[in-house]
Design a protein around this motif. Sequence first.
Motif, PDB file in Angstrom:
ATOM      1  N   PHE A 113      -2.171  -7.514  -4.173  1.00 42.65           N
ATOM      2  CA  PHE A 113      -1.009  -7.555  -3.300  1.00 42.65           C
ATOM      3  C   PHE A 113       0.275  -7.364  -4.094  1.00 42.65           C
ATOM      4  O   PHE A 113       1.142  -6.596  -3.701  1.00 42.65           O
ATOM      5  CB  PHE A 113      -0.944  -8.880  -2.521  1.00 42.65           C
ATOM      6  N   TYR A 114       0.395  -8.090  -5.194  1.00 46.66           N
ATOM      7  CA  TYR A 114       1.634  -8.082  -5.969  1.00 46.66           C
ATOM      8  C   TYR A 114       1.941  -6.713  -6.565  1.00 46.66           C
ATOM      9  O   TYR A 114       3.085  -6.286  -6.604  1.00 46.66           O
ATOM     10  CB  TYR A 114       1.555  -9.137  -7.079  1.00 46.66           C
ATOM     11  N   HIS A 115       0.897  -6.011  -7.012  1.00 46.34           N
ATOM     12  CA  HIS A 115       1.110  -4.741  -7.702  1.00 46.34           C
ATOM     13  C   HIS A 115       0.961  -3.498  -6.824  1.00 46.34           C
ATOM     14  O   HIS A 115       1.434  -2.424  -7.202  1.00 46.34           O
ATOM     15  CB  HIS A 115       0.166  -4.632  -8.897  1.00 46.34           C
ATOM     16  N   VAL A 116       0.308  -3.646  -5.678  1.00 50.75           N
ATOM     17  CA  VAL A 116       0.048  -2.459  -4.847  1.00 50.75           C
ATOM     18  C   VAL A 116       0.616  -2.612  -3.433  1.00 50.75           C
ATOM     19  O   VAL A 116       1.519  -1.884  -3.028  1.00 50.75           O
ATOM     20  CB  VAL A 116      -1.474  -2.152  -4.777  1.00 50.75           C
ATOM     21  N   HIS A 117       0.051  -3.536  -2.664  1.00 47.20           N
ATOM     22  CA  HIS A 117       0.322  -3.596  -1.236  1.00 47.20           C
ATOM     23  C   HIS A 117       1.761  -4.002  -0.896  1.00 47.20           C
ATOM     24  O   HIS A 117       2.420  -3.340  -0.083  1.00 47.20           O
ATOM     25  CB  HIS A 117      -0.663  -4.533  -0.538  1.00 47.20           C
ATOM     26  N   LEU A 118       2.227  -5.087  -1.469  1.00 44.62           N
ATOM     27  CA  LEU A 118       3.572  -5.558  -1.126  1.00 44.62           C
ATOM     28  C   LEU A 118       4.666  -4.584  -1.559  1.00 44.62           C
ATOM     29  O   LEU A 118       5.569  -4.299  -0.764  1.00 44.62           O
ATOM     30  CB  LEU A 118       3.809  -6.955  -1.696  1.00 44.62           C
ATOM     31  N   PRO A 119       4.601  -4.021  -2.770  1.00 44.84           N
ATOM     32  CA  PRO A 119       5.630  -3.036  -3.120  1.00 44.84           C
ATOM     33  C   PRO A 119       5.649  -1.826  -2.183  1.00 44.84           C
ATOM     34  O   PRO A 119       6.705  -1.336  -1.804  1.00 44.84           O
ATOM     35  CB  PRO A 119       5.266  -2.623  -4.550  1.00 44.84           C
ATOM     36  N   GLN A 120       4.460  -1.376  -1.789  1.00 46.41           N
ATOM     37  CA  GLN A 120       4.387  -0.216  -0.895  1.00 46.41           C
ATOM     38  C   GLN A 120       5.000  -0.534   0.468  1.00 46.41           C
ATOM     39  O   GLN A 120       5.791   0.255   1.000  1.00 46.41           O
ATOM     40  CB  GLN A 120       2.940   0.227  -0.732  1.00 46.41           C
ATOM     41  N   LEU A 121       4.650  -1.675   1.038  1.00 47.28           N
ATOM     42  CA  LEU A 121       5.177  -2.045   2.352  1.00 47.28           C
ATOM     43  C   LEU A 121       6.675  -2.357   2.296  1.00 47.28           C
ATOM     44  O   LEU A 121       7.413  -2.039   3.222  1.00 47.28           O
ATOM     45  CB  LEU A 121       4.398  -3.228   2.919  1.00 47.28           C
ATOM     46  N   GLU A 122       7.105  -2.961   1.200  1.00 47.20           N
ATOM     47  CA  GLU A 122       8.527  -3.263   1.049  1.00 47.20           C
ATOM     48  C   GLU A 122       9.344  -1.979   0.890  1.00 47.20           C
ATOM     49  O   GLU A 122      10.399  -1.819   1.506  1.00 47.20           O
ATOM     50  CB  GLU A 122       8.745  -4.185  -0.142  1.00 47.20           C
ATOM     51  N   GLU A 123       8.849  -1.058   0.090  1.00 49.37           N
ATOM     52  CA  GLU A 123       9.548   0.216  -0.106  1.00 49.37           C
ATOM     53  C   GLU A 123       9.680   0.985   1.207  1.00 49.37           C
ATOM     54  O   GLU A 123      10.696   1.620   1.464  1.00 49.37           O
ATOM     55  CB  GLU A 123       8.804   1.069  -1.133  1.00 49.37           C
ATOM     56  N   ALA A 124       8.655   0.893   2.043  1.00 47.02           N
ATOM     57  CA  ALA A 124       8.695   1.567   3.348  1.00 47.02           C
ATOM     58  C   ALA A 124       9.624   0.850   4.330  1.00 47.02           C
ATOM     59  O   ALA A 124       9.974   1.409   5.367  1.00 47.02           O
ATOM     60  CB  ALA A 124       7.294   1.656   3.938  1.00 47.02           C
ATOM     61  N   GLY A 125      10.009  -0.387   4.008  1.00 51.40           N
ATOM     62  CA  GLY A 125      10.894  -1.147   4.891  1.00 51.40           C
ATOM     63  C   GLY A 125      10.179  -1.920   5.978  1.00 51.40           C
ATOM     64  O   GLY A 125      10.808  -2.492   6.857  1.00 51.40           O
ATOM     65  N   PHE A 126       8.841  -1.994   5.902  1.00 53.19           N
ATOM     66  CA  PHE A 126       8.083  -2.702   6.926  1.00 53.19           C
ATOM     67  C   PHE A 126       8.082  -4.217   6.698  1.00 53.19           C
ATOM     68  O   PHE A 126       7.853  -4.979   7.631  1.00 53.19           O
ATOM     69  CB  PHE A 126       6.642  -2.195   6.992  1.00 53.19           C
ATOM     70  N   ILE A 127       8.309  -4.644   5.457  1.00 55.29           N
ATOM     71  CA  ILE A 127       8.353  -6.074   5.140  1.00 55.29           C
ATOM     72  C   ILE A 127       9.554  -6.378   4.244  1.00 55.29           C
ATOM     73  O   ILE A 127      10.109  -5.483   3.605  1.00 55.29           O
ATOM     74  CB  ILE A 127       7.071  -6.558   4.422  1.00 55.29           C
ATOM     75  N   LEU A 128       9.915  -7.655   4.218  1.00 50.30           N
ATOM     76  CA  LEU A 128      10.804  -8.220   3.206  1.00 50.30           C
ATOM     77  C   LEU A 128       9.939  -9.181   2.416  1.00 50.30           C
ATOM     78  O   LEU A 128       9.191  -9.968   2.995  1.00 50.30           O
ATOM     79  CB  LEU A 128      11.971  -8.961   3.860  1.00 50.30           C
ATOM     80  N   TRP A 129      10.047  -9.136   1.090  1.00 48.12           N
ATOM     81  CA  TRP A 129       9.144  -9.890   0.233  1.00 48.12           C
ATOM     82  C   TRP A 129       9.941 -10.724  -0.753  1.00 48.12           C
ATOM     83  O   TRP A 129      10.738 -10.189  -1.516  1.00 48.12           O
ATOM     84  CB  TRP A 129       8.241  -8.919  -0.479  1.00 48.12           C
ATOM     85  N   ASN A 130       9.712 -12.031  -0.736  1.00 50.79           N
ATOM     86  CA  ASN A 130      10.313 -12.933  -1.710  1.00 50.79           C
ATOM     87  C   ASN A 130       9.295 -13.124  -2.825  1.00 50.79           C
ATOM     88  O   ASN A 130       8.302 -13.831  -2.655  1.00 50.79           O
ATOM     89  CB  ASN A 130      10.683 -14.273  -1.070  1.00 50.79           C
ATOM     90  N   ARG A 131       9.539 -12.496  -3.948  1.00 47.62           N
ATOM     91  CA  ARG A 131       8.595 -12.533  -5.061  1.00 47.62           C
ATOM     92  C   ARG A 131       8.425 -13.936  -5.641  1.00 47.62           C
ATOM     93  O   ARG A 131       7.369 -14.268  -6.176  1.00 47.62           O
ATOM     94  CB  ARG A 131       9.038 -11.572  -6.154  1.00 47.62           C
ATOM     95  N   ASP A 132       9.450 -14.748  -5.561  1.00 42.34           N
ATOM     96  CA  ASP A 132       9.381 -16.099  -6.132  1.00 42.34           C
ATOM     97  C   ASP A 132       8.484 -17.026  -5.319  1.00 42.34           C
ATOM     98  O   ASP A 132       7.733 -17.831  -5.874  1.00 42.34           O
ATOM     99  CB  ASP A 132      10.777 -16.709  -6.248  1.00 42.34           C
ATOM    100  N   THR A 133       8.568 -16.937  -4.006  1.00 41.82           N
ATOM    101  CA  THR A 133       7.799 -17.834  -3.137  1.00 41.82           C
ATOM    102  C   THR A 133       6.549 -17.170  -2.560  1.00 41.82           C
ATOM    103  O   THR A 133       5.759 -17.835  -1.894  1.00 41.82           O
ATOM    104  CB  THR A 133       8.664 -18.334  -1.962  1.00 41.82           C
ATOM    105  N   HIS A 134       6.398 -15.862  -2.773  1.00 39.94           N
ATOM    106  CA  HIS A 134       5.288 -15.065  -2.240  1.00 39.94           C
ATOM    107  C   HIS A 134       5.314 -15.014  -0.717  1.00 39.94           C
ATOM    108  O   HIS A 134       4.288 -14.790  -0.079  1.00 39.94           O
ATOM    109  CB  HIS A 134       3.932 -15.590  -2.727  1.00 39.94           C
ATOM    110  N   GLU A 135       6.485 -15.219  -0.124  1.00 41.40           N
ATOM    111  CA  GLU A 135       6.619 -15.174   1.335  1.00 41.40           C
ATOM    112  C   GLU A 135       7.004 -13.766   1.778  1.00 41.40           C
ATOM    113  O   GLU A 135       7.760 -13.073   1.109  1.00 41.40           O
ATOM    114  CB  GLU A 135       7.677 -16.161   1.806  1.00 41.40           C
ATOM    115  N   VAL A 136       6.474 -13.387   2.918  1.00 43.65           N
ATOM    116  CA  VAL A 136       6.725 -12.071   3.500  1.00 43.65           C
ATOM    117  C   VAL A 136       7.220 -12.258   4.919  1.00 43.65           C
ATOM    118  O   VAL A 136       6.711 -13.093   5.661  1.00 43.65           O
ATOM    119  CB  VAL A 136       5.431 -11.225   3.489  1.00 43.65           C
TER     120      VAL A 136
END
Length: 101
Positions: free
Chosen positions: A50-73
């Motif tokens: 998730f940290y290296h693949v899925h979350l960056p991809q979804l965040e870059e597309a603008g579908f999610i906001l991701w707090n890397r410190d708390t792992h909250e989406v």
Amino acid sequence: MDEYFQALADAHRRRLLVALLEHNPQRDSIVVPEDVHEGEKSLEALQIEFYHVHLPQLEEAGFILWNRDTHEVMRGPRFDEIRPLLELLHNHADELPDDWL
């Protein structure tokens, strides 16, 4: 349309996005990967993925906001663009193969 299908191409991303359908974007967030873990991989392996693949991809597309410190989406600014496809998957989950969601 290709961008939406790319976001939905992986079951983990689909689960995460569908889970966000049921959360109030002003108050709720999802802790990843704990809240979408289905047991097919270890939690640690899934967290790395998730940290290296899925979350960056979804965040870059603008579908999610991701707090890397708390792992909250939370839902991102473009979440509503993909919402109709997510609702279609969610509403017909019982008709789809088990590994789709």
